[in-house]
Every structure is written in structure tokens, then in C-alpha cells.
Design a protein around this motif. Structure first.
Motif, PDB file in Angstrom:
ATOM      1  N   PHE A 179     -38.767  -2.123   8.144  1.00  0.00           N
ATOM      2  CA  PHE A 179     -39.027  -0.756   7.678  1.00  0.00           C
ATOM      3  C   PHE A 179     -38.370   0.271   8.596  1.00  0.00           C
ATOM      4  O   PHE A 179     -37.742   1.231   8.120  1.00  0.00           O
ATOM      5  CB  PHE A 179     -40.538  -0.529   7.610  1.00  0.00           C
ATOM      6  CG  PHE A 179     -40.925   0.889   7.352  1.00  0.00           C
ATOM      7  CD1 PHE A 179     -40.823   1.437   6.087  1.00  0.00           C
ATOM      8  CD2 PHE A 179     -41.390   1.694   8.388  1.00  0.00           C
ATOM      9  CE1 PHE A 179     -41.175   2.760   5.854  1.00  0.00           C
ATOM     10  CE2 PHE A 179     -41.750   3.007   8.160  1.00  0.00           C
ATOM     11  CZ  PHE A 179     -41.640   3.541   6.891  1.00  0.00           C
ATOM     12  N   THR A 180     -38.511   0.108   9.915  1.00  0.00           N
ATOM     13  CA  THR A 180     -37.910   1.076  10.839  1.00  0.00           C
ATOM     14  C   THR A 180     -36.392   1.079  10.740  1.00  0.00           C
ATOM     15  O   THR A 180     -35.767   2.137  10.852  1.00  0.00           O
ATOM     16  CB  THR A 180     -38.323   0.763  12.277  1.00  0.00           C
ATOM     17  OG1 THR A 180     -38.001  -0.607  12.579  1.00  0.00           O
ATOM     18  CG2 THR A 180     -39.800   0.985  12.481  1.00  0.00           C
ATOM     19  N   SER A 181     -35.781  -0.086  10.508  1.00  0.00           N
ATOM     20  CA  SER A 181     -34.324  -0.119  10.367  1.00  0.00           C
ATOM     21  C   SER A 181     -33.867   0.617   9.117  1.00  0.00           C
ATOM     22  O   SER A 181     -32.854   1.326   9.124  1.00  0.00           O
ATOM     23  CB  SER A 181     -33.837  -1.567  10.339  1.00  0.00           C
ATOM     24  OG  SER A 181     -34.289  -2.233   9.172  1.00  0.00           O
ATOM     25  N   THR A 182     -34.616   0.488   8.016  1.00  0.00           N
ATOM     26  CA  THR A 182     -34.244   1.208   6.800  1.00  0.00           C
ATOM     27  C   THR A 182     -34.498   2.708   6.927  1.00  0.00           C
ATOM     28  O   THR A 182     -33.789   3.514   6.321  1.00  0.00           O
ATOM     29  CB  THR A 182     -35.033   0.656   5.604  1.00  0.00           C
ATOM     30  OG1 THR A 182     -36.442   0.774   5.860  1.00  0.00           O
ATOM     31  CG2 THR A 182     -34.684  -0.799   5.361  1.00  0.00           C
ATOM     32  N   VAL A 183     -35.491   3.085   7.736  1.00  0.00           N
ATOM     33  CA  VAL A 183     -35.765   4.517   7.921  1.00  0.00           C
ATOM     34  C   VAL A 183     -34.701   5.160   8.805  1.00  0.00           C
ATOM     35  O   VAL A 183     -34.138   6.219   8.472  1.00  0.00           O
ATOM     36  CB  VAL A 183     -37.169   4.714   8.529  1.00  0.00           C
ATOM     37  CG1 VAL A 183     -37.349   6.150   9.006  1.00  0.00           C
ATOM     38  CG2 VAL A 183     -38.236   4.373   7.514  1.00  0.00           C
ATOM     39  N   LEU A 184     -34.399   4.544   9.942  1.00  0.00           N
ATOM     40  CA  LEU A 184     -33.463   5.145  10.886  1.00  0.00           C
ATOM     41  C   LEU A 184     -32.039   5.146  10.373  1.00  0.00           C
ATOM     42  O   LEU A 184     -31.244   6.011  10.757  1.00  0.00           O
ATOM     43  CB  LEU A 184     -33.529   4.406  12.230  1.00  0.00           C
ATOM     44  CG  LEU A 184     -34.861   4.510  12.969  1.00  0.00           C
ATOM     45  CD1 LEU A 184     -34.783   3.811  14.310  1.00  0.00           C
ATOM     46  CD2 LEU A 184     -35.278   5.967  13.153  1.00  0.00           C
ATOM     47  N   THR A 185     -31.668   4.202   9.526  1.00  0.00           N
ATOM     48  CA  THR A 185     -30.333   4.198   8.929  1.00  0.00           C
ATOM     49  C   THR A 185     -30.294   4.977   7.621  1.00  0.00           C
ATOM     50  O   THR A 185     -29.268   4.967   6.941  1.00  0.00           O
ATOM     51  CB  THR A 185     -29.864   2.756   8.671  1.00  0.00           C
ATOM     52  OG1 THR A 185     -30.816   2.081   7.833  1.00  0.00           O
ATOM     53  CG2 THR A 185     -29.709   1.999   9.979  1.00  0.00           C
TER      54      THR A 185
END
Length: 346
Positions: free
Chosen positions: A109-115
Motif C-alpha cells: 500500500f505504501t509503495s502504491t501511495v508514494l509512487t
């Protein structure tokens, strides 16, 4: 005479404001592109939406006929609650599946948010989580952009700039042609390793996906569009995906590395001389509006580009060793030939 004066004035006006006119045409073309795309999507998708609505209406009526004990209002309440839970990533189709907020899923989830991909399949449930997501993204997205920019620039030196410069010195080919060939090869390689091969892997892991759907997911994800209609690992049975944690971790690594590779390809295409000349058609800074330091830098860049273009059309100059070898082959002057003294020294 009046027509000639008007024609010359229009020609001078177009020449003087060429960049502004080109930019206006670009804006108009982009708006037309948006409108055409909206019309095509509406023409393609609207019949399918109407058909799906009719199917759902028919299925609802048949369910109420077969189950007289269920009222229309209670069914609406159940469907609304199920849709709300589905929007938060919780499915009613077998609640014994693994949670969405374990560590690996949270990392995904954090990778999809930050990218800024943001599939939307999993969202914060609590007010504390929503507040933390806002502040986490507020600082995390600029840091991610800085990180990606630094990584891409380092890779650009190894993948793009050095190879083009090496083959330019080696073969003596024009840098603009070499850069275009290199960019084309890079696009083909990235398409193969980031789209075609991963799509073939996804159709073996995701049993419900076709090759087109797998390719669609790869493209939508790596371009950070992230519509969320296809998300890997969202099966509702452990038998279909027994290693869900490892699978999610592999998807996270693929998305991050793939995004870096896509940015390298885009940066390579943006640095093409053809793209530079195309951008200059739409925007040219006025030198009088800039400070002296910026003006000097711009003038040096223009001189460098002119010298590079001129050097690309010159013949390749052989090295010093090659010139010396050719002189040896031509032969030295004979040692028996006496030196002629000057008349004044005799």
C-alpha cells in the motif's frame, strides 16, 4: 498595395510570435485530443454499462422472486453495506482470507501511495489512518520524487549517455542518429522485459486473467495510472494463491524497479535532439527577461549544440598513431640526400 502590406505584417507577426502561436496550437490540439478520447470511450463503454445494469436488475428481480422472505428494503441494506466494505478492501465473499493490513500488504500500500499509483483497492478505515496517510504522503511523495530523480540520473549515465558517446567516438556517427537508435532499442528492451514477459507470468499465476488483461495491468501500473480494476493477489481462496505474502512482496519490487526503468526510458526520449528542437518550437525564453548568469548558460548551450551539429557532419579524424603509421608507410626521405645549406652560410 494594402494587401501586400497586410501580408507582410502578418508574416512579421507570425515570425515574431512563432513560439506563442505554436503553444496555442498545442493547447488546442490537446483539448481536441481530450474531447476525442472522451467521445471514443463513451461510444465503446456505454453499451457495456447499460447491458451490465440490465443484467443486475434482472438478477435482483429473480432473487426476490425465488426468496419471498427477503424484502426489497433488507436486500438494499445488505448490498449497500457489502459495497461499502468492498470499497474499503473487505470482501463478503469468504471472510476467512488473509487481512489487508499485515506488514507486507501495508508495504504494498505504501509503495502504491508514494509512487502515486494508488489502486484504491485498500484504503485506510479509521480517521487516524486517513490523517496519517495525508501527512505521510505530504512528505513522502516529494522524497520519492527526489529519490527517483537521483536514481534515474545515475542510471542515465551508464545506460544512455556513456553508450551514445562511446559509439559516437567509435563509429563517428551523428549523435542525433545514435541517440534515436539507442532510444528505440531501449524502448523495445523495456517493452519486452517490463510488459511482455511479466504479462506471461501473470497469466500463469492469476488464473482469471487473460494475456490482454495482464498486459493491461502492467501498463496501467508502470505508468502510475493505477485504475484498481485489476490487482494481483486479490483471490478469495488460499488454494489459488498459497504464497500471498511473497507474491505481494514480488509485485512491490516489480512496480518500483519497473517505474525506475520507465522513467529512464522517458528521460532518454526527452534528451533526444529531436525532442529538444520540438520543445523549442513551443517555448523560447526572452534573453532580456533573464539575469546575466542564466543568459550566459543558455548562450553556451546553444553554442555547444551548434558545434556538436557541425562536428557530426565532419569526417572522422584519425588518431595520432594512425597518422604516424600512414607516414611510415609513405616512406621517409633518403639519408643519402645531402642537406642544402643556405646561401648565406656557404
Amino acid at each position: 498595395m494594402v494587401r501586400g502590406f497586410a501580408g507582410s505584417w502578418c508574416a512579421r507577426f507570425a515570425e515574431r510570435h512563432q513560439a506563442a502561436l505554436s503553444f496555442a496550437l498545442l493547447v488546442g490540439g490537446y483539448v481536441i485530443y481530450l474531447l476525442v478520447g472522451a467521445g471514443i470511450f463513451s461510444a465503446i463503454e456505454l453499451p457495456y454499462e447499460q447491458e451490465l445494469r440490465q443484467e443486475l436488475k434482472t438478477a435482483r428481480q429473480e432473487f426476490l422472486k425465488e426468496n419471498n422472505c427477503v424484502s426489497d428494503e433488507r436486500l438494499d441494506q445488505l448490498l449497500v453495506r457489502a459495497l461499502e466494505a468492498s470499497n474499503y478492501g473487505v470482501s463478503v465473499l469468504g471472510n476467512d482470507n488473509e487481512p489487508n493490513w499485515d506488514f507486507v500488504s501495508s508495504l504494498f500500500f505504501t509503495s502504491t501511495v508514494l509512487t502515486t499509483t494508488g489502486y484504491g483497492h485498500t484504503v485506510p478505515l479509521s480517521d487516524e489512518g486517513k490523517t496519517f496517510c495525508v501527512f505521510y504522503s505530504l512528505f513522502g511523495i516529494p522524497i520519492t520524487l527526489l529519490f527517483l530523480s537521483a536514481v534515474v540520473q545515475r542510471i542515465m549515465v551508464l545506460v544512455t549517455r556513456r553508450p551514445v558517446a562511446y559509439f559516437h567516438r567509435r563509429w563517428g556517427m551523428s549523435k542525433s542518429k545514435l541517440a534515436a537508435i539507442h532510444a528505440t532499442c531501449l524502448i523495445v528492451i523495456m517493452t519486452l522485459f517490463l510488459l511482455i514477459i511479466p504479462a506471461c507470468i501473470f497469466i500463469t499465476v492469476e488464473k482469471d486473467w487473460s494475456f490482454l488483461e495482464s498486459l493491461y495491468f502492467c501498463f496501467i501500473s508502470l505508468t502510475t495510472i493505477g485504475l484498481g480494476d485489476y490487482v494481483p493477489g486479490e483471490t478469495h481462496s488460499k488454494e489459488a494463491n498459497p504464497h500471498r505474502q511473497l507474491y505481494r512482496l514480488a509485485i512491490t519490487v516489480y512496480l518500483l524497479l519497473g517505474l525506475v526503468c520507465v522513467l529512464v526510458v522517458l528521460e532518454t526520449c526527452c534528451e533526444l535532439p529531436q525532442m529538444r528542437s520540438l520543445r523549442q518550437r513551443f517555448f523560447r525564453e526572452k534573453t532580456r527577461d533573464l539575469d546575466s548568469e542564466t543568459t550566459t548558460i543558455i548562450s553556451r548551450d546553444h553554442m555547444t549544440d551548434q558545434l556538436t551539429d557541425t562536428a557530426d557532419h565532419l569526417p572522422v579524424i584519425s588518431s595520432v598513431s594512425e597518422q604516424a603509421a600512414s607516414l611510415r608507410q609513405e616512406g621517409k626521405p633518403s639519408s643519402s640526400t645531402p642537406y642544402t645549406l643556405a646561401s648565406g652560410c656557404q
